[in-house]
Design a protein around this motif. Sequence first.
Motif, PDB file in Angstrom:
ATOM      1  N   CYS A 239       0.764  -1.202  -0.068  1.00 50.54           N
ATOM      2  CA  CYS A 239       0.032  -0.073  -0.029  1.00 50.54           C
ATOM      3  C   CYS A 239       0.983   1.073  -0.002  1.00 50.54           C
ATOM      4  O   CYS A 239       1.604   1.401   0.815  1.00 50.54           O
ATOM      5  CB  CYS A 239      -0.944  -0.002   1.318  1.00 50.54           C
ATOM      6  SG  CYS A 239      -1.826   1.410   1.293  1.00 50.54           S
ATOM      7  N   LEU A 240       0.465   2.120  -0.803  1.00 49.03           N
ATOM      8  CA  LEU A 240       1.195   3.257  -1.220  1.00 49.03           C
ATOM      9  C   LEU A 240       0.750   4.513  -0.251  1.00 49.03           C
ATOM     10  O   LEU A 240       1.360   5.359  -0.118  1.00 49.03           O
ATOM     11  CB  LEU A 240       1.155   3.975  -2.547  1.00 49.03           C
ATOM     12  CG  LEU A 240       1.635   2.824  -3.646  1.00 49.03           C
ATOM     13  CD1 LEU A 240       1.169   3.556  -4.948  1.00 49.03           C
ATOM     14  CD2 LEU A 240       3.174   2.445  -3.530  1.00 49.03           C
ATOM     15  N   GLY A 241      -0.387   4.311   0.265  1.00 47.41           N
ATOM     16  CA  GLY A 241      -0.953   5.253   1.418  1.00 47.41           C
ATOM     17  C   GLY A 241      -1.532   6.425   0.467  1.00 47.41           C
ATOM     18  O   GLY A 241      -1.492   7.558   0.766  1.00 47.41           O
ATOM     19  N   CYS A 242      -1.947   6.267  -0.683  1.00 44.77           N
ATOM     20  CA  CYS A 242      -2.238   7.295  -1.785  1.00 44.77           C
ATOM     21  C   CYS A 242      -3.719   7.734  -1.447  1.00 44.77           C
ATOM     22  O   CYS A 242      -3.968   8.762  -1.845  1.00 44.77           O
ATOM     23  CB  CYS A 242      -2.130   6.640  -3.380  1.00 44.77           C
ATOM     24  SG  CYS A 242      -3.323   5.618  -3.762  1.00 44.77           S
ATOM     25  N   GLY A 243      -4.637   6.851  -0.860  1.00 44.03           N
ATOM     26  CA  GLY A 243      -5.763   7.188  -0.581  1.00 44.03           C
ATOM     27  C   GLY A 243      -7.053   7.146  -1.547  1.00 44.03           C
ATOM     28  O   GLY A 243      -8.090   7.431  -1.524  1.00 44.03           O
ATOM     29  N   ALA A 244      -6.483   6.526  -3.140  1.00 43.69           N
ATOM     30  CA  ALA A 244      -7.143   6.561  -3.833  1.00 43.69           C
ATOM     31  C   ALA A 244      -8.779   5.765  -3.733  1.00 43.69           C
ATOM     32  O   ALA A 244      -9.820   6.155  -4.052  1.00 43.69           O
ATOM     33  CB  ALA A 244      -6.661   5.787  -5.206  1.00 43.69           C
ATOM     34  N   CYS A 245      -8.272   4.678  -2.983  1.00 46.84           N
ATOM     35  CA  CYS A 245      -9.550   3.691  -2.566  1.00 46.84           C
ATOM     36  C   CYS A 245     -10.597   4.349  -1.644  1.00 46.84           C
ATOM     37  O   CYS A 245     -11.601   4.045  -1.897  1.00 46.84           O
ATOM     38  CB  CYS A 245      -8.745   2.389  -2.000  1.00 46.84           C
ATOM     39  SG  CYS A 245      -7.908   2.629  -0.518  1.00 46.84           S
ATOM     40  N   ALA A 276      -5.929   6.652   5.255  1.00 48.82           N
ATOM     41  CA  ALA A 276      -4.660   6.009   4.577  1.00 48.82           C
ATOM     42  C   ALA A 276      -3.465   6.904   4.674  1.00 48.82           C
ATOM     43  O   ALA A 276      -2.413   6.675   4.617  1.00 48.82           O
ATOM     44  CB  ALA A 276      -4.810   5.637   3.152  1.00 48.82           C
ATOM     45  N   CYS A 327      -6.895   0.756  -7.769  1.00 46.06           N
ATOM     46  CA  CYS A 327      -5.540   0.790  -6.982  1.00 46.06           C
ATOM     47  C   CYS A 327      -4.467   0.527  -7.831  1.00 46.06           C
ATOM     48  O   CYS A 327      -4.428  -0.208  -8.557  1.00 46.06           O
ATOM     49  CB  CYS A 327      -5.641  -0.250  -5.703  1.00 46.06           C
ATOM     50  SG  CYS A 327      -4.123  -0.360  -4.797  1.00 46.06           S
ATOM     51  N   VAL A 329      -1.422  -0.491  -7.244  1.00 45.94           N
ATOM     52  CA  VAL A 329      -0.553  -1.427  -6.730  1.00 45.94           C
ATOM     53  C   VAL A 329      -1.461  -2.821  -6.783  1.00 45.94           C
ATOM     54  O   VAL A 329      -0.603  -3.730  -6.068  1.00 45.94           O
ATOM     55  CB  VAL A 329       0.170  -1.138  -5.537  1.00 45.94           C
ATOM     56  CG1 VAL A 329       1.246  -0.076  -5.631  1.00 45.94           C
ATOM     57  CG2 VAL A 329      -0.539  -0.799  -4.179  1.00 45.94           C
ATOM     58  N   GLN A 331      -3.511  -3.566  -4.631  1.00 45.63           N
ATOM     59  CA  GLN A 331      -3.986  -3.773  -3.413  1.00 45.63           C
ATOM     60  C   GLN A 331      -5.271  -3.418  -3.150  1.00 45.63           C
ATOM     61  O   GLN A 331      -5.580  -2.468  -3.570  1.00 45.63           O
ATOM     62  CB  GLN A 331      -2.969  -3.033  -2.348  1.00 45.63           C
ATOM     63  CG  GLN A 331      -3.286  -3.096  -1.001  1.00 45.63           C
ATOM     64  CD  GLN A 331      -3.068  -4.291  -0.278  1.00 45.63           C
ATOM     65  OE1 GLN A 331      -3.367  -5.338  -0.560  1.00 45.63           O
ATOM     66  NE2 GLN A 331      -2.081  -4.175   0.469  1.00 45.63           N
TER      67      GLN A 331
HETATM   68  S1  SF4 Z   1      -5.676   2.865  -3.393  1.00 45.27           S
HETATM   69 FE1  SF4 Z   1      -3.988   0.932  -3.067  1.00 45.27          FE
HETATM   70  S2  SF4 Z   1      -2.265   1.851  -2.628  1.00 45.27           S
HETATM   71 FE2  SF4 Z   1      -3.746   3.400  -2.380  1.00 45.27          FE
HETATM   72  S3  SF4 Z   1      -4.348   3.616  -0.331  1.00 45.27           S
HETATM   73 FE3  SF4 Z   1      -5.798   2.274  -1.094  1.00 45.27          FE
HETATM   74  S4  SF4 Z   1      -4.776   0.253  -0.915  1.00 45.27           S
HETATM   75 FE4  SF4 Z   1      -3.197   1.809  -0.570  1.00 45.27          FE
END
Ligand code: SF4
Lengths: 346, 297
Positions: A239-245, A276, A327, A329, A331
């Motif tokens: 997880c990149l911690g990007c918050g997209a999800c 995230a 996501c 990656v 994930q």
């Molecule tokens: S979209 Fe993927 S990479 Fe970004 S916060 Fe959610 S799980 Fe992590």
Amino acid sequence: MNDVSETKLYRLEADWLDAALGALERDGVEVLAPVKDEDGSVNLAPVTASSEVATDYLNALIPLKSVFMPRTEVLIEYERAGVGDVEVLPGAAPAGQRVVLGCRPCDARALVMLDSVFNWDYEDVPYRARRDSTTVVSWACMDPGPHCFCTSVGGSPHSAEGSDAVVYLAGSGPALLQVVTAKGAAFVESLGDRAQPAADGTALPEPPELETKFDTGEIKTWLDENFESELWEEVSLRCLGCGACSFLCPTCHCFDIVDESTWKHGERRRNWDSCAFCQFTQHASGHNPRPNQTTRCRQRVMHKFKYFPDRFEQVACVGCGRCAQNCGVGQNLVSILSRIQSEEKP
Amino acid sequence: MTSEEPALQHVQADLEPGRLIPVDYRPDKMRIEAITVETPDVKTFRLTFCDAQKAGQFAFLPGQFGLYSVFGAGEATFCIASSPTRKGYIECSVKSAGKVTGELHQCEVGDTIGFRGPYGNSFPIDRMKGKNLLFIGGGIGLAPLRSVIGNCLDWRDQFGEVFILYGARSVDDLVYKEELETWRNRTDVRTLFTVDPGGETPDWDGQVGFVPTVLEEAAPNPENTIVLTCGPPIMIKFVLNSLTKLGFSLDAAYTTLENRMKCGVGKCGRCNVGNVYVCKDGPVFRCDQLQALPQEF
Ligand code: SF4
Ligand SMILES: Cc1cc2nc3c(=O)[nH]c(=O)nc-3n(C[C@H](O)[C@H](O)[C@H](O)COP(=O)(O)OP(=O)(O)OC[C@H]3O[C@@H](n4cnc5c(N)ncnc54)[C@H](O)[C@@H]3O)c2cc1C
Ligand code: FES
């Protein structure tokens, strides 16, 4: 949900969409419908002609929640009035009457969850105002996509929860409409003679079948016992911690409140935020209760599938599949939940 | 464990099931009436509502907090540090730590700031009645305790013995120096003030030592006693160990959590510890209940 009384089913003439748009425009009602962007993604946007409306889309990229809880909104404004004093003005007036025409049932169902939060002892005035002034007409799904899993989380491609009316489109021919609430009934009125009570014995089509990906009850049982588990570190590594999800999640509602100002004038804004992000819970002292991505990923899963059910007796997920689809990656909730399911039932 | 209270009892006073309180995030304006410099980085602000009607209606309970705002900088969460028995104003004590707190420290008497609240639950005053009270504070953690101590001392005859143990890193870092003196001079209050080793000055006549150590040496009697403790998380952790050693039961001890907050009303999703929301279910928690939660605070 499928045993709605016959009188609440209507047959819509093939040109019902034009009739609806014309009538609503005359009444000064804004219509938000799925519109295809240049890049091919679909989003809810104001429309005035049926030619603008994408009827054959899978789902909007930005979820329906943005209609009720915009990505950014002004909560209050203020003007400096003399030394050390300010005049506080209310934020932007809530939207006028609107009809959302053509969201997906999963997104509409997410409103039930958002309603729980935004009316939890305290009524969130801006959210409530937008809910009150908006009619939600969803389009039942006939052809779910590869990432859809609404049936795994208590929904259905034909769910009417959270919708004021559900339309069952059949190509560009006549459609079927199911009235769910008084607002839905008012919408049917606006269609005039383009909507007629459906003939006796008219039945709703059977919803398409979807593979069940996991069992939320079993997931909850595992989560109840496994706040501490090696699985969290494992599933959060990528997880990149990007918050997209969470931004694209129709039920995620976390927000930030920030001031943006010049010397004389300022706004206090509410912006989408995400659990995230690394500073989401950071104290001013630097101490952070959720100091790494492992604890933050755990929070997101726990919130949706344990804490939310603990407090509101429903999971905070509608199975739209956006997190899995978007996501960067690979994930996402679905992969994590499937992992948990395999732990629960080895 | 037997307890007179259901889990996470004391819900906020003005919350009734089925009645919604509208929140539009619009703060009430408050005027800074006085500023006390407590320590090099802590100031206490005395505030009054600009609107007379609001001033007349406003009520709160000790332990509750508010969202205070400096227009242009934003909102920050502070407890109400004055006693609800002292009407007509509220006080908050603020440590300069970032954007909003830094701007607040620049404000002057007469300036206008914003306030939303009161939010959250409160210290269990009803349960405390007739009991001995032990207050254990560390650093600026004395702020929420000051509200409830003030309340109890104004209703002094309703409580048994009162013992206040307070410590800070150094003499400079002790807050509410005037009140500490007043409490110390009262015959119906036992006090012990301490600073961390190395934090004393030549004319310091209090204790030298960490709060948990001083607590163990003082060895207060657990019988019929309610403990309220607020301070840095690390202090709380060791204080709870010491209390257990001294024979206190943690279901008679309360503390407050300070998870980061934005909305204060259970919407923004920021302050939760497990399925508990600090803004709605707290900030006051019974220590045994706190220990049962995921340790995410
Ligand atoms: S979209 Fe993927 S990479 Fe970004 S916060 Fe959610 S799980 Fe992590
Ligand atoms: C219930 C409750 C009661 C409280 N009571 C009190 C009280 O009585 N008194 C009191 O003083 N405090 C109290 N607090 C704590 C107080 O709320 C915080 O100290 C305050 O909100 C800090 O606000 P700020 O805007 O000044 O800090 P922020 O500007 O938000 O900064 C917070 C920290 O993050 C850092 N930071 C900010 N931006 C960035 C960035 N972009 N990159 C890296 N780091 C960054 C800052 O350096 C700072 O250390 C309480 C908190 C709670 C929840
Ligand atoms: S502060 Fe927003 S949910 Fe608690």
